[in-house]
Design an enzyme around this catalytic site. Structure first.
Site, PDB file in Angstrom:
ATOM      1  CG  ASN A  46      -2.048  -0.989   1.139  1.00 14.19           C
ATOM      2  OD1 ASN A  46      -2.300  -1.563   0.087  1.00 14.19           O
ATOM      3  ND2 ASN A  46      -2.729  -1.215   2.241  1.00 14.19           N
ATOM      4  NE  ARG A 371      -8.433  -2.282 -10.005  1.00 15.89           N
ATOM      5  CZ  ARG A 371      -7.411  -1.492 -10.327  1.00 15.89           C
ATOM      6  NH1 ARG A 371      -6.429  -1.972 -11.053  1.00 15.89           N
ATOM      7  NH2 ARG A 371      -7.384  -0.230  -9.923  1.00 15.89           N
ATOM      8  NE  ARG A 401      -3.457   5.206 -10.452  1.00 15.84           N
ATOM      9  CZ  ARG A 401      -4.260   5.931  -9.669  1.00 15.84           C
ATOM     10  NH1 ARG A 401      -4.619   5.481  -8.498  1.00 15.84           N
ATOM     11  NH2 ARG A 401      -4.699   7.106 -10.081  1.00 15.84           N
ATOM     12  CG  HIS A 431     -15.132   1.887 -10.576  1.00 15.29           C
ATOM     13  ND1 HIS A 431     -15.788   1.821  -9.366  1.00 15.29           N
ATOM     14  CD2 HIS A 431     -13.948   1.260 -10.393  1.00 15.29           C
ATOM     15  CE1 HIS A 431     -15.037   1.193  -8.485  1.00 15.29           C
ATOM     16  NE2 HIS A 431     -13.911   0.836  -9.081  1.00 15.29           N
ATOM     17  CE1 TYR A 463      -8.892  -7.373  -2.919  1.00 17.44           C
ATOM     18  CE2 TYR A 463     -10.145  -5.974  -4.389  1.00 17.44           C
ATOM     19  CZ  TYR A 463      -8.943  -6.356  -3.847  1.00 17.44           C
ATOM     20  OH  TYR A 463      -7.800  -5.713  -4.225  1.00 17.44           O
ATOM     21  NE  ARG A 559     -11.626  -1.470   1.906  1.00 19.59           N
ATOM     22  CZ  ARG A 559     -10.861  -1.012   0.903  1.00 19.59           C
ATOM     23  NH1 ARG A 559      -9.598  -0.688   1.113  1.00 19.59           N
ATOM     24  NH2 ARG A 559     -11.366  -0.857  -0.307  1.00 19.59           N
ATOM     25  CG  HIS A 586     -14.054  -4.074  -2.958  1.00 19.10           C
ATOM     26  ND1 HIS A 586     -14.749  -4.329  -4.121  1.00 19.10           N
ATOM     27  CD2 HIS A 586     -13.101  -3.170  -3.291  1.00 19.10           C
ATOM     28  CE1 HIS A 586     -14.232  -3.625  -5.108  1.00 19.10           C
ATOM     29  NE2 HIS A 586     -13.236  -2.909  -4.643  1.00 19.10           N
TER      30      HIS A 586
END
Length: 684
Positions: A46, A371, A401, A431, A463, A559, A586
């Site tokens: 991270n 993704r 990304r 998204h 997730y 979160r 998530h």
């Protein structure tokens, strides 16, 4: 309480508070040691991405490379706060690693060397391993004034100071640690039941005299750098966006410096030489320890298992209703189905798509891709559908990304299979996570899949997300309108059920918040529960402040980034919960009480400026009363968590609820959710 003189937390300082909470999991002695190792790895990864993106963006703004509304003075102040906080956390990181993790590993009969002196029974092995497996891949470079060697980001280097034995003349040398040819953790022969491992860094340190005969080694320390990894698209031409992004991804390797990390044991005069040689400014310096790139800890071998540091989680459950019905289509025709990942198997999505691929009555499949996993079963199923003559359309977001290359490769593979590919929209990211299946027979129900998470079987194992399978025709029509936007067929769609960012999402959110205010003003209950990954948009924060000032009780489960400041006169009715546990939280969920006629939405959207204004996001209502209660029960379990949950206070501190829950039995939400889903009536 001291008066707070700010109305919003700084975005990046808030994110550091979240990542510190991740670090605290590594300190939790109640967890298995390899779970704790995994959290150290996540924390390090991270931080790496944070410097590559956020810090790099700030530095770019100072250098006028990218636009920002903030002044240079504010940016410099933020960077100073970041450096101070990261240095503080790094010290805690290494203390946890050295004083917590290493002793715990030894109790598990795992010994990870922490110095360059192998035990006698390992000396010969380390020497032979170096000569045969490492030495051929080393290319030391002399550090000289006026000759600047390029340093790759995310790579580890050793800098060595030595003196020639005959003349005493000092030399400085840079050694790149082999990345692909050797493991980070070298397994050594076990001894008396103990498993031994050594950092590849130390294997090299031990053998420096062999590399530099005739020299006296006076010091060897690790360094690494982070570079700007964001992709700035000044001009997005749909005709050549694939080539543009491919070129930008390649340039990422030579991005501007955003961090120079060094071993804090390095003497000041040594560090000064290195900084001069590589043009490192003082503000770029971040202290590290002897070992860096500790996201590699996820690769620490786990004796007795077939893998490395993986979370200790139960296997995903089956859904009896779907298994009993055999056909996912037939099950969904009877009622909406809500799936909970990773508690339940991701296989049901694959079955859903596979059934569509071989149904002769299916005319078209449309799906978004943000993704996806490498060698994705989702992609393979879509290719099968196209080969069976079904019209398959996939919107591929190339600007996801760090997934750009994988997305480009899978898009080209799908295109070769005859799938219609729609690439990124200029100026926007898509998204939304939606799929729709349309049938040939007029009036025959189609199907939709709407989710809070990606079509990715790998991340679905760790997730925590929710997904809805439905044949609700008005919902399907709305999704088809979203694809009409993506295909450029319309710019002003109307939606009956979906909330779509940049169209009706923000107005509807504002309306629902105002409705709760109106209920309170009329003497009724006002209640909001919002679960998301990030809360940054100041306009929406102000709406929540206004609701609080009017007495609306609001619980936020956030979160990551949360810029709303609690415990203030304008936020006294707002509580912020943060939860970090074995699964990454998530899912995004919005609940509005509406005087007892509660409305529940699941969504891909966080309340960040980018999500609400520069992306295509979808929020979808849960219309089935039973599924609403299911989601509300899960939300309440998360709000009651007093094991892994924290309150966020007005100083951005993580205040564990267990410290404020005297006398209450422990409740760990993720475990409780697993048990709730497992123990429900199998006939439901």
């Amino acid at each position: 309480m001291e008066k707070i003189n700010y109305r919003y937390f700084k975005r990046d300082v808030s994110w550091l508070s979240f990542n510190y909470r991740v670090l605290l999991e590594a300190a939790d002695e109640s967890l298995p040691v390899y779970d704790r190792v995994r959290f150290l790895s996540i924390y390090s990864s991270n931080v790496e991405e944070f410097y590559e993106i956020r810090v790099a963006e700030h530095r770019g703004a100072i250098m006028k490379k990218n636009f920002t509304a903030e002044s240079v003075e504010v940016i410099e102040e933020t960077l100073e706060e970041i450096t101070t906080e990261v240095n503080r956390q790094q010290q805690i990181f290494y203390r946890i690693f050295n004083e917590g993790i290493l002793p715990a590993l030894r109790r598990e009969q795992v010994y990870l060397y922490q110095d360059a002196v192998p035990k006698p029974f390992h000396e010969e092995f380390v020497r032979n391993y170096f000569n045969e497996e490492v030495f051929p891949f080393l290319s030391p470079v002399t550090i000289q004034a006026g000759i600047r060697t390029f340093i790759r980001d995310r790579r580890l280097y050793l800098v060595v100071r030595m003196r020639k034995k005959t003349t005493g003349e000092p030399y400085y040398v840079l050694i790149k640690i082999p990345h692909a040819k050797t493991p980070r953790f070298v397994p050594l022969p076990s001894h008396e039941g103990v498993h031994y491992y050594m950092f590849i860094d130390d294997v090299i340190r031990i053998n420096l005299p062999q590399i530099f005969p005739g020299y006296e080694i006076n010091g060897c320390y690790g360094i690494k750098i982070s570079r700007d990894a964001d992709i700035y698209l000044e001009e997005e031409n749909p005709e050549n966006i694939l080539q543009t992004i491919r070129r930008k991804v390649e340039k990422r390797k030579i991005g501007a410096l955003s961090r120079f990390m060094y071993d804090c044991a390095m003497p000041d005069d040594f560090l000064a030489v290195i900084c001069r040689a590589f043009g490192i400014a003082e503000e770029d310096l971040v202290m590290g320890g002897r070992y860096m790139n500790l996201q590699d800890l996820s690769k620490l071998p786990h004796p007795g298992s077939d893998g490395t540091a993986t979370p200790s989680v139960p296997p995903p459950m089956r859904v009896p209703y779907l298994d009993r019905m055999e056909s996912v289509f037939r099950a969904v025709e009877q009622r909406d189905v809500l799936l909970h990942f990773p508690y339940q198997s991701f296989d049901y999505l694959i079955r859903f798509l596979m059934e569509a691929a071989f149904d002769p009555d299916v005319d078209a499949i449309k799906i978004t891709q943000y993704r996806v996993a490498e060698n994705s079963a989702v992609i393979n199923t879509l290719i099968s559908a196209a080969q069976n003559g079904i019209k398959v359309t996939v919107f591929v977001e190339l600007k996801a990304r760090f997934d750009e290359e994988n997305n480009m490769a899978t898009a080209e593979r799908m295109e070769r299979a005859g799938i219609k590919i729609i690439y990124s929209i200029p100026g926007l990211k898509v998204h939304a996570k939606v799929a729709v299946i349309l049938r040939k027979t007029p009036g025959k129900a189609g199907f939709a899949y709407l989710s809070t998470g990606n079509f990715n079987e790998k991340t679905a194992k760790i997730y925590s997300d929710m997904a809805l399978l439905t044949c609700h025709q008005a919902m399907i029509a709305d999704i088809d309108r979203v694809f009409s936007v993506l295909e450029g067929k319309t710019s002003a769609p109307g939606f009956q059920h979906l909330l779509v960012a940049r169209f009706n999402m923000v107005p509807e959110l504002t309306r629902m918040i105002q409705r709760e205010v109106d209920h309170v003003k009329a003497g009724r209950k006002g209640r909001i529960i919002l679960k998301m990954n990030g809360l940054h948009d100041e306009r929406m924060i102000d709406e929540l402040y206004r609701a609080s000032e009017n007495g609306v009780e609001t619980d936020l489960i956030v979160r990551g980034i949360c810029c709303l400041v609690p415990n203030q006169p304008y936020s006294r009715h707002i509580r912020i919960t943060r939860m970090v546990d074995m699964f990454l939280e998530h899912a995004r969920v919005w609940y509005f009480h509406n005087d007892g006629a509660g409305e529940v939405y699941l969504t891909s959207a966080d309340w960040m400026n980018r999500n609400l204004n520069r992306r295509i996001e979808t929020a979808f209502p849960i219309l089935d009363a039973g599924l609403k209660q299911e989601i509300l029960h899960i939300l309440h379990l998360q709000l009651q968590d007093n094991v892994k949950a924290c309150f966020i206070d007005e100083r951005l501190r993580n205040v564990f609820k267990r410290d404020t829950a005297a006398g209450q039995p422990p409740l760990r939400a993720q475990q409780a959710i697993y048990e709730y889903l497992r123990d429900r009536d199998p006939e439901e």
